[in-house]
Design a protein around this motif. Structure first.
Motif, PDB file in Angstrom:
ATOM      1  N   GLY A  19      -0.608  23.240   9.738  1.00  0.00           N
ATOM      2  CA  GLY A  19      -0.267  23.566  11.113  1.00  0.00           C
ATOM      3  C   GLY A  19       1.062  22.904  11.473  1.00  0.00           C
ATOM      4  N   PRO A  20       1.386  22.874  12.772  1.00  0.00           N
ATOM      5  CA  PRO A  20       0.559  23.317  13.887  1.00  0.00           C
ATOM      6  C   PRO A  20       0.659  24.820  14.134  1.00  0.00           C
ATOM      7  CG  PRO A  20       2.601  22.347  14.695  1.00  0.00           C
ATOM      8  CD  PRO A  20       2.635  22.239  13.202  1.00  0.00           C
ATOM      9  N   ASP A  21      -0.528  25.457  14.185  1.00  0.00           N
ATOM     10  CA  ASP A  21      -0.632  26.842  14.610  1.00  0.00           C
ATOM     11  C   ASP A  21      -1.873  26.928  15.487  1.00  0.00           C
ATOM     12  OD1 ASP A  21      -2.554  26.666  12.505  1.00  0.00           O
ATOM     13  OD2 ASP A  21      -1.050  27.427  11.103  1.00  0.00           O
ATOM     14  N   GLU A  22      -2.847  27.725  15.141  1.00  0.00           N
ATOM     15  CA  GLU A  22      -4.070  27.732  15.946  1.00  0.00           C
ATOM     16  C   GLU A  22      -4.862  26.440  15.772  1.00  0.00           C
ATOM     17  OE1 GLU A  22      -4.818  29.641  18.241  1.00  0.00           O
ATOM     18  OE2 GLU A  22      -3.346  31.234  17.926  1.00  0.00           O
ATOM     19  N   ARG A  23      -4.613  25.752  14.660  1.00  0.00           N
ATOM     20  CA  ARG A  23      -5.209  24.438  14.415  1.00  0.00           C
ATOM     21  C   ARG A  23      -4.141  23.495  13.883  1.00  0.00           C
ATOM     22  NH1 ARG A  23     -10.309  23.295  14.605  1.00  0.00           N
ATOM     23  NH2 ARG A  23      -9.951  21.503  13.240  1.00  0.00           N
ATOM     24  N   ILE A  24      -4.439  22.234  13.965  1.00  0.00           N
ATOM     25  CA  ILE A  24      -3.583  21.227  13.363  1.00  0.00           C
ATOM     26  C   ILE A  24      -4.470  20.233  12.634  1.00  0.00           C
ATOM     27  CG2 ILE A  24      -3.547  19.668  15.365  1.00  0.00           C
ATOM     28  CD1 ILE A  24      -0.575  19.182  14.696  1.00  0.00           C
ATOM     29  N   THR A  25      -4.041  19.827  11.436  1.00  0.00           N
ATOM     30  CA  THR A  25      -4.781  18.836  10.666  1.00  0.00           C
ATOM     31  C   THR A  25      -3.787  17.892  10.003  1.00  0.00           C
ATOM     32  OG1 THR A  25      -6.533  20.436  10.163  1.00  0.00           O
ATOM     33  CG2 THR A  25      -6.468  18.442   8.840  1.00  0.00           C
ATOM     34  N   VAL A  26      -4.029  16.617  10.141  1.00  0.00           N
ATOM     35  CA  VAL A  26      -3.226  15.583   9.494  1.00  0.00           C
ATOM     36  C   VAL A  26      -4.189  14.671   8.752  1.00  0.00           C
ATOM     37  CG1 VAL A  26      -1.611  13.671   9.801  1.00  0.00           C
ATOM     38  CG2 VAL A  26      -1.465  15.680  11.301  1.00  0.00           C
ATOM     39  N   CYS A  27      -4.088  14.641   7.421  1.00  0.00           N
ATOM     40  CA  CYS A  27      -4.927  13.777   6.589  1.00  0.00           C
ATOM     41  C   CYS A  27      -4.051  12.701   5.964  1.00  0.00           C
ATOM     42  CB  CYS A  27      -5.610  14.586   5.487  1.00  0.00           C
ATOM     43  SG  CYS A  27      -6.637  15.944   6.080  1.00  0.00           S
ATOM     44  N   ILE A  28      -4.470  11.459   6.085  1.00  0.00           N
ATOM     45  CA  ILE A  28      -3.713  10.335   5.549  1.00  0.00           C
ATOM     46  C   ILE A  28      -4.641   9.504   4.678  1.00  0.00           C
ATOM     47  CG2 ILE A  28      -2.274   8.336   6.065  1.00  0.00           C
ATOM     48  CD1 ILE A  28      -1.911   9.535   8.909  1.00  0.00           C
ATOM     49  N   CYS A  29      -4.256   9.317   3.431  1.00  0.00           N
ATOM     50  CA  CYS A  29      -4.992   8.444   2.512  1.00  0.00           C
ATOM     51  C   CYS A  29      -4.161   7.186   2.302  1.00  0.00           C
ATOM     52  CB  CYS A  29      -5.256   9.143   1.183  1.00  0.00           C
ATOM     53  SG  CYS A  29      -6.096   8.089  -0.032  1.00  0.00           S
ATOM     54  N   VAL A  30      -4.739   6.045   2.617  1.00  0.00           N
ATOM     55  CA  VAL A  30      -4.090   4.753   2.406  1.00  0.00           C
ATOM     56  C   VAL A  30      -4.698   4.142   1.148  1.00  0.00           C
ATOM     57  CG1 VAL A  30      -3.515   2.525   3.421  1.00  0.00           C
ATOM     58  CG2 VAL A  30      -3.896   4.508   4.917  1.00  0.00           C
ATOM     59  N   SER A  31      -3.849   3.844   0.177  1.00  0.00           N
ATOM     60  CA  SER A  31      -4.371   3.353  -1.095  1.00  0.00           C
ATOM     61  C   SER A  31      -3.624   2.106  -1.549  1.00  0.00           C
ATOM     62  CB  SER A  31      -4.290   4.432  -2.174  1.00  0.00           C
ATOM     63  OG  SER A  31      -2.945   4.860  -2.334  1.00  0.00           O
ATOM     64  N   ALA A  32      -4.275   1.344  -2.408  1.00  0.00           N
ATOM     65  CA  ALA A  32      -3.686   0.158  -3.023  1.00  0.00           C
ATOM     66  C   ALA A  32      -4.080   0.161  -4.486  1.00  0.00           C
ATOM     67  CB  ALA A  32      -4.184  -1.113  -2.344  1.00  0.00           C
ATOM     68  N   MET A  76       0.829  -1.201   0.000  1.00  0.00           N
ATOM     69  CA  MET A  76       0.000   0.000   0.000  1.00  0.00           C
ATOM     70  C   MET A  76       0.861   1.247   0.000  1.00  0.00           C
ATOM     71  SD  MET A  76      -3.275  -0.870   2.427  1.00  0.00           S
ATOM     72  CE  MET A  76      -4.541  -1.975   1.798  1.00  0.00           C
ATOM     73  N   ARG A  77       0.206   2.374  -0.195  1.00  0.00           N
ATOM     74  CA  ARG A  77       0.862   3.673  -0.259  1.00  0.00           C
ATOM     75  C   ARG A  77       0.174   4.631   0.712  1.00  0.00           C
ATOM     76  NH1 ARG A  77       2.025   7.628  -5.358  1.00  0.00           N
ATOM     77  NH2 ARG A  77       1.253   9.595  -4.469  1.00  0.00           N
ATOM     78  N   TYR A  78       0.981   5.500   1.340  1.00  0.00           N
ATOM     79  CA  TYR A  78       0.456   6.558   2.202  1.00  0.00           C
ATOM     80  C   TYR A  78       0.616   7.905   1.506  1.00  0.00           C
ATOM     81  CZ  TYR A  78       0.894   3.246   6.162  1.00  0.00           C
ATOM     82  OH  TYR A  78       0.794   2.170   7.009  1.00  0.00           O
ATOM     83  N   ASP A  79      -0.442   8.695   1.507  1.00  0.00           N
ATOM     84  CA  ASP A  79      -0.376  10.089   1.073  1.00  0.00           C
ATOM     85  C   ASP A  79      -0.781  10.973   2.251  1.00  0.00           C
ATOM     86  OD1 ASP A  79       0.030  10.459  -2.070  1.00  0.00           O
ATOM     87  OD2 ASP A  79      -1.065   8.586  -1.716  1.00  0.00           O
ATOM     88  N   PHE A  80       0.096  11.908   2.606  1.00  0.00           N
ATOM     89  CA  PHE A  80      -0.125  12.782   3.759  1.00  0.00           C
ATOM     90  C   PHE A  80      -0.410  14.206   3.285  1.00  0.00           C
ATOM     91  CE2 PHE A  80       3.027   9.565   4.918  1.00  0.00           C
ATOM     92  CZ  PHE A  80       2.490   9.012   6.074  1.00  0.00           C
ATOM     93  N   ARG A  81      -1.313  14.869   3.971  1.00  0.00           N
ATOM     94  CA  ARG A  81      -1.549  16.306   3.792  1.00  0.00           C
ATOM     95  C   ARG A  81      -1.597  16.925   5.179  1.00  0.00           C
ATOM     96  NH1 ARG A  81      -6.205  16.319   1.671  1.00  0.00           N
ATOM     97  NH2 ARG A  81      -7.480  17.560   3.088  1.00  0.00           N
ATOM     98  N   ILE A  82      -0.636  17.794   5.475  1.00  0.00           N
ATOM     99  CA  ILE A  82      -0.430  18.309   6.828  1.00  0.00           C
ATOM    100  C   ILE A  82      -0.566  19.824   6.824  1.00  0.00           C
ATOM    101  CG2 ILE A  82       1.104  18.302   8.825  1.00  0.00           C
ATOM    102  CD1 ILE A  82       0.474  15.505   7.876  1.00  0.00           C
TER     103      ILE A  82
END
Length: 269
Positions: A180-193, A172-178
């Motif tokens: 922050g961190p500032d007033e907010r933090i967001t971490v998005c991870i898409c796991v694909s095959a 599988m493959r990981y794609d990250f979209r990050i």
């Protein structure tokens, strides 16, 4: 800069309160969302935080604590030293601040499915991210990826190299979209095959000041957070098993501890 004034010292360390969400899209649909919190620890601030906070300690027992052996390679080597070694082996210059996003040890127990080191260059820009993944079999693994900024976000990717869930294959493959961190933090991870999404995971939170009052509030509203996390992992696994998802055997070569050479580079686009 965002921080906290205490005894003439500005702390960049903070609390982030929010939620983690997983949404599996195949071969069975499954979704869950839990309210959680994380702490962002500037590794250079740990002595000052311990001196300033009554309910937080570094490498000592307390209501909340950060123990070096819960992270990194499992030893008592200072976390900054370990992170710098990994960055050097990856050929990344990051002599600035290194900040660790994780759930602290609470009531003597700690488990982090994912902890993230934000590693900065001397000019303050983000140089790399270290994603440390823990599984429930006692293993941990590092993905060290140089950072690219696009409109305030870091977009990164890598191939999966570490066994995490018995319901996810290794190819599988990981794609990250990050952001922050500032007033907010967001971490998005898409796991694909095979270039098709299998699972999307998002953690997001709002910044709060790291104080004794804030820690006590969390102890009341979200007690024993890391115990809740490990219980939720097994509860959701049971529901996936009931839905008939296929189990993938754990590779015999899965490392128990993050090896110094456990580095990756982004997948060429």
């Amino acid at each position: 800069p965002i921080g906290r004034e205490c005894a003439d010292v500005t702390f960049q360390s903070a609390i982030y309160v929010g939620a983690v969400m997983h949404r599996r899209v195949r071969p069975r649909r499954h979704r869950f969302r839990y309210r959680v919190f994380w702490c962002l620890f500037d590794l250079d601030e740990l002595p000052g935080l311990q001196d300033s906070l009554r309910f937080f300690s570094h490498n000592r027992r307390n209501l909340f604590s950060l123990r070096d052996r819960d992270h990194g390679d499992g030893s008592d080597t200072p976390l900054r030293t370990q992170a710098e070694r990994l960055l050097k082996e990856a050929g990344v210059e990051a002599s600035g601040a290194i900040r660790l996003l994780c759930m602290p040890r609470t009531f003597g127990y700690c488990f982090n499915p994912l902890s993230i080191y934000y590693c900065h260059a001397s000019d303050g820009s983000l140089a790399a991210l270290i994603y440390q993944v823990h599984n429930t079999f006692g293993g941990r693994h590092n993905y060290v990826i140089p950072a690219r900024h696009e409109r305030g976000e870091a977009h990164q990717n890598c191939l999966k190299r570490f066994y995490v869930s018995p319901f996810l294959a290794m190819d599988m493959r990981y794609d990250f979209r990050i952001s922050g961190p500032d007033e907010r933090i967001t971490v998005c991870i898409c796991v694909s095959a095979s270039d098709a999404p299998v699972l999307n995971a998002v953690l997001s939170g709002e910044r709060r000041v790291l104080t004794d009052v804030g820690l006590l509030r969390l102890a009341v509203t979200m007690p024993a957070i890391t115990m809740k996390v490990i219980a939720a992992i097994h509860w959701e696994a049971l529901k996936l098993w009931i839905k008939g998802l296929r189990l993938h055997a754990r590779p015999q070569s899965t490392p128990r501890l993050a090896a110094p050479g456990a580095l990756v580079t982004p997948i060429p686009e």
